[in-house]
Design a protein around this motif. Structure first.
Motif, PDB file in Angstrom:
ATOM      1  N   VAL A  31    -118.505  47.348  91.646  1.00 56.94           N
ATOM      2  CA  VAL A  31    -117.070  47.072  91.665  1.00 56.94           C
ATOM      3  C   VAL A  31    -116.834  45.957  92.683  1.00 56.94           C
ATOM      4  CG1 VAL A  31    -116.592  48.904  93.357  1.00 56.94           C
ATOM      5  CG2 VAL A  31    -114.747  48.062  91.913  1.00 56.94           C
ATOM      6  N   SER A  36    -107.157  44.919  92.527  1.00 61.10           N
ATOM      7  CA  SER A  36    -107.091  45.114  91.069  1.00 61.10           C
ATOM      8  C   SER A  36    -108.387  45.698  90.526  1.00 61.10           C
ATOM      9  CB  SER A  36    -106.756  43.793  90.361  1.00 61.10           C
ATOM     10  OG  SER A  36    -107.748  42.819  90.634  1.00 61.10           O
ATOM     11  N   ALA A  37    -109.529  45.254  91.052  1.00 55.62           N
ATOM     12  CA  ALA A  37    -110.813  45.800  90.610  1.00 55.62           C
ATOM     13  C   ALA A  37    -110.928  47.274  90.975  1.00 55.62           C
ATOM     14  CB  ALA A  37    -111.973  45.002  91.212  1.00 55.62           C
ATOM     15  N   GLU A  39    -108.396  49.399  91.399  1.00 57.74           N
ATOM     16  CA  GLU A  39    -107.471  50.156  90.543  1.00 57.74           C
ATOM     17  C   GLU A  39    -108.122  50.441  89.192  1.00 57.74           C
ATOM     18  OE1 GLU A  39    -104.527  51.568  90.876  1.00 57.74           O
ATOM     19  OE2 GLU A  39    -104.038  50.861  92.891  1.00 57.74           O
ATOM     20  N   GLU A  40    -108.703  49.416  88.589  1.00 60.73           N
ATOM     21  CA  GLU A  40    -109.364  49.574  87.288  1.00 60.73           C
ATOM     22  C   GLU A  40    -110.553  50.528  87.405  1.00 60.73           C
ATOM     23  OE1 GLU A  40    -111.849  46.802  84.178  1.00 60.73           O
ATOM     24  OE2 GLU A  40    -110.204  45.861  85.299  1.00 60.73           O
ATOM     25  N   TRP A  41    -111.336  50.358  88.463  1.00 61.38           N
ATOM     26  CA  TRP A  41    -112.505  51.211  88.703  1.00 61.38           C
ATOM     27  C   TRP A  41    -112.087  52.669  88.870  1.00 61.38           C
ATOM     28  CZ3 TRP A  41    -113.749  53.612  93.560  1.00 61.38           C
ATOM     29  CH2 TRP A  41    -115.015  54.201  93.604  1.00 61.38           C
ATOM     30  N   ASN A  43    -109.407  54.196  87.782  1.00 57.76           N
ATOM     31  CA  ASN A  43    -108.963  54.739  86.496  1.00 57.76           C
ATOM     32  C   ASN A  43    -110.166  55.122  85.629  1.00 57.76           C
ATOM     33  OD1 ASN A  43    -106.250  54.443  87.145  1.00 57.76           O
ATOM     34  ND2 ASN A  43    -106.136  52.387  86.266  1.00 57.76           N
ATOM     35  N   THR A  44    -111.199  54.287  85.638  1.00 54.94           N
ATOM     36  CA  THR A  44    -112.415  54.578  84.874  1.00 54.94           C
ATOM     37  C   THR A  44    -113.105  55.822  85.422  1.00 54.94           C
ATOM     38  OG1 THR A  44    -112.712  52.232  84.367  1.00 54.94           O
ATOM     39  CG2 THR A  44    -114.646  53.659  84.120  1.00 54.94           C
ATOM     40  N   SER A  47    -111.455  58.945  84.400  1.00 52.89           N
ATOM     41  CA  SER A  47    -111.552  59.239  82.967  1.00 52.89           C
ATOM     42  C   SER A  47    -112.907  59.842  82.582  1.00 52.89           C
ATOM     43  CB  SER A  47    -111.303  57.969  82.150  1.00 52.89           C
ATOM     44  OG  SER A  47    -112.411  57.085  82.257  1.00 52.89           O
TER      45      SER A  47
END
Length: 161
Positions: A31, A36-37, A39-41, A43-44, A47
């Motif tokens: 990561v 922003s990276a 936040e995306e990480w 969320n992944t 999940s």
């Protein structure tokens, strides 16, 4: 529970996500060091095992990981910090990995954090190895403390002869 080991770097960070038993690696990668990276990480990561709590484990150090610790805490993740000495000892003595890479360190961080609080799937050797790890950490700390005391005594007695 999902346990994520994060090996902190200045520009990017290696991570490995394992189940709480520490045996099954579910996801790994890199990561980048940006909001922003992350936040995306995050969320992944959330999940992978939806609805399950997440424990993020990082090495304690010079404070570089503090922003990600705050970020993870704000998402409701449990944050565990481990000393670099403990991670190294775990990697070498329990995992039997003498070669050091960022990915192997991330895996060691995740597995150590999983073992610290989980009694699931702990064989008799893991307990002994972990006690050995703690003894190594205590001996190392004692040696550093004795050295520090010697330095202070030398400094206090300097020029008094």
């Amino acid at each position: 529970m999902l346990v994520v080991g994060l090996d902190w770097g200045r520009l990017s960070h290696e991570f490995v996500a394992v189940e709480i038993n520490g045996r099954t690696s579910l996801y790994s990668g890199t990561v980048e060091n940006s909001t922003s990276a992350f936040e995306e990480w995050a969320n992944t990561i959330e999940s992978i095992l939806p609805g399950q709590p997440v424990r993020l484990a990082v090495e304690s150090g010079n404070g570089l990981s503090y922003p990600v610790e705050v970020f993870a805490g704000s998402r409701g993740w449990e944050v565990v910090t481990l000393s670099a000495t403990s991670v190294k000892a775990y990697r070498e003595h329990v995992m039997r990995k003498n070669n050091k890479t960022d990915r192997i360190d991330a895996l060691a961080i995740a597995r150590l954090a999983a073992e610290m609080t989980s009694s699931e799937n702990r064989g008799p050797n893991h307990g002994r190895a972990f006690v050995g790890l703690l003894v190594t950490e205590i001996k190392s700390s004692r040696t550093r403390l004795v050295s520090l005391i010697d330095c202070v005594n030398t400094w206090l007695n300097f020029g008094q002869s």
